[in-house]
Design a protein around this motif. Structure first.
Motif, PDB file in Angstrom:
ATOM      1  N   TYR A  84       0.852  -1.187   0.000  1.00  0.00           N
ATOM      2  CA  TYR A  84       0.000   0.000   0.000  1.00  0.00           C
ATOM      3  C   TYR A  84       0.888   1.236   0.000  1.00  0.00           C
ATOM      4  O   TYR A  84       1.769   1.377   0.848  1.00  0.00           O
ATOM      5  CB  TYR A  84      -0.902  -0.018   1.238  1.00  0.00           C
ATOM      6  CG  TYR A  84      -1.723   1.226   1.409  1.00  0.00           C
ATOM      7  CD1 TYR A  84      -2.820   1.468   0.597  1.00  0.00           C
ATOM      8  CD2 TYR A  84      -1.401   2.166   2.381  1.00  0.00           C
ATOM      9  CE1 TYR A  84      -3.576   2.608   0.746  1.00  0.00           C
ATOM     10  CE2 TYR A  84      -2.153   3.307   2.542  1.00  0.00           C
ATOM     11  CZ  TYR A  84      -3.237   3.532   1.718  1.00  0.00           C
ATOM     12  OH  TYR A  84      -3.982   4.671   1.868  1.00  0.00           O
ATOM     13  N   LYS A  85       0.647   2.129  -0.961  1.00  0.00           N
ATOM     14  CA  LYS A  85       1.395   3.384  -1.038  1.00  0.00           C
ATOM     15  C   LYS A  85       0.473   4.537  -0.679  1.00  0.00           C
ATOM     16  O   LYS A  85      -0.619   4.667  -1.223  1.00  0.00           O
ATOM     17  CB  LYS A  85       1.974   3.586  -2.436  1.00  0.00           C
ATOM     18  CG  LYS A  85       3.090   2.630  -2.743  1.00  0.00           C
ATOM     19  CD  LYS A  85       3.778   2.983  -4.035  1.00  0.00           C
ATOM     20  CE  LYS A  85       4.883   1.973  -4.287  1.00  0.00           C
ATOM     21  NZ  LYS A  85       5.655   2.263  -5.460  1.00  0.00           N
ATOM     22  N   THR A  86       0.947   5.386   0.237  1.00  0.00           N
ATOM     23  CA  THR A  86       0.159   6.541   0.650  1.00  0.00           C
ATOM     24  C   THR A  86       0.361   7.684  -0.337  1.00  0.00           C
ATOM     25  O   THR A  86       1.250   7.643  -1.194  1.00  0.00           O
ATOM     26  CB  THR A  86       0.581   7.017   2.056  1.00  0.00           C
ATOM     27  OG1 THR A  86       1.927   7.498   2.000  1.00  0.00           O
ATOM     28  CG2 THR A  86       0.464   5.893   3.069  1.00  0.00           C
ATOM     29  N   LYS A  87      -0.455   8.732  -0.186  1.00  0.00           N
ATOM     30  CA  LYS A  87      -0.327   9.911  -1.037  1.00  0.00           C
ATOM     31  C   LYS A  87       1.027  10.587  -0.839  1.00  0.00           C
ATOM     32  O   LYS A  87       1.551  11.216  -1.743  1.00  0.00           O
ATOM     33  CB  LYS A  87      -1.451  10.899  -0.747  1.00  0.00           C
ATOM     34  CG  LYS A  87      -2.806  10.410  -1.195  1.00  0.00           C
ATOM     35  CD  LYS A  87      -3.901  11.390  -0.848  1.00  0.00           C
ATOM     36  CE  LYS A  87      -5.260  10.819  -1.228  1.00  0.00           C
ATOM     37  NZ  LYS A  87      -6.350  11.711  -0.836  1.00  0.00           N
ATOM     38  N   LYS A  88       1.588  10.447   0.354  1.00  0.00           N
ATOM     39  CA  LYS A  88       2.906  11.026   0.647  1.00  0.00           C
ATOM     40  C   LYS A  88       4.048  10.191   0.083  1.00  0.00           C
ATOM     41  O   LYS A  88       5.199  10.573   0.175  1.00  0.00           O
ATOM     42  CB  LYS A  88       3.102  11.182   2.158  1.00  0.00           C
ATOM     43  CG  LYS A  88       2.183  12.191   2.794  1.00  0.00           C
ATOM     44  CD  LYS A  88       2.486  12.295   4.277  1.00  0.00           C
ATOM     45  CE  LYS A  88       1.593  13.315   4.937  1.00  0.00           C
ATOM     46  NZ  LYS A  88       1.865  13.422   6.379  1.00  0.00           N
ATOM     47  N   ASN A  90       4.785   7.014   1.090  1.00  0.00           N
ATOM     48  CA  ASN A  90       5.227   5.964   2.009  1.00  0.00           C
ATOM     49  C   ASN A  90       4.684   4.616   1.542  1.00  0.00           C
ATOM     50  O   ASN A  90       3.543   4.515   1.115  1.00  0.00           O
ATOM     51  CB  ASN A  90       4.744   6.244   3.430  1.00  0.00           C
ATOM     52  CG  ASN A  90       5.374   7.481   4.010  1.00  0.00           C
ATOM     53  OD1 ASN A  90       6.513   7.808   3.703  1.00  0.00           O
ATOM     54  ND2 ASN A  90       4.630   8.192   4.831  1.00  0.00           N
ATOM     55  N   TYR A  92       3.774   0.838   2.614  1.00  0.00           N
ATOM     56  CA  TYR A  92       3.492  -0.115   3.678  1.00  0.00           C
ATOM     57  C   TYR A  92       3.350  -1.493   3.062  1.00  0.00           C
ATOM     58  O   TYR A  92       2.665  -1.670   2.061  1.00  0.00           O
ATOM     59  CB  TYR A  92       2.202   0.244   4.426  1.00  0.00           C
ATOM     60  CG  TYR A  92       2.341   1.472   5.280  1.00  0.00           C
ATOM     61  CD1 TYR A  92       2.715   1.366   6.610  1.00  0.00           C
ATOM     62  CD2 TYR A  92       2.106   2.739   4.755  1.00  0.00           C
ATOM     63  CE1 TYR A  92       2.850   2.490   7.409  1.00  0.00           C
ATOM     64  CE2 TYR A  92       2.234   3.868   5.541  1.00  0.00           C
ATOM     65  CZ  TYR A  92       2.606   3.741   6.863  1.00  0.00           C
ATOM     66  OH  TYR A  92       2.743   4.855   7.638  1.00  0.00           O
TER      67      TYR A  92
END
Length: 115
Positions: A84-88, A90, A92
């Motif tokens: 999972y990639k965040t908008k920032k 990062n 996970y």
């Protein structure tokens, strides 16, 4: 005709494949064990082991641990259920309901997701 599992000669119905239920069950078990299900079982075992390691190290919902503490428990960093990639930006790595993210070369953030 002979039994597909034990090789004994069959009697009775002309379409009979096994001499009894035991041979039928054993034959199907053997086919499953030797086929692609064996690969799935190996992968699931690694994923479950990874989850157990994350669960044992993360007694809270969020904690930072050293990378070597995962490595010492034979954690397989390649086996995850989702990335999972965040908008920032990062990233996970998920193992079922647990996730981890590398903070730097040594520190790893562990998270537990709850419903």
């Amino acid at each position: 005709k002979t039994c597909l599992f034990c090789g004994k000669e069959l009697s009775g119905r002309c379409d009979k494949k096994y001499c009894d239920d035991g041979c039928r069950n054993n034959h199907h078990y053997q086919m499953k064990k030797d086929g692609e299900d064996a690969v799935v079982k190996i992968i699931n075992n690694v994923l479950f082991r990874n989850r157990e390691i994350l669960m044992s190290l993360n007694k809270r919902r969020k904690i930072v641990v050293k990378r070597h503490s995962l490595e010492n428990n034979n954690f397989d960093f390649e086996m995850v259920t989702k990335i999972y990639k965040t908008k920032k930006g990062n990233e996970y790595r998920m193992v079922y309901d647990y996730a981890y993210r590398f903070l730097n070369d040594e520190d790893v953030l562990l998270l537990k997701f709850t419903n």
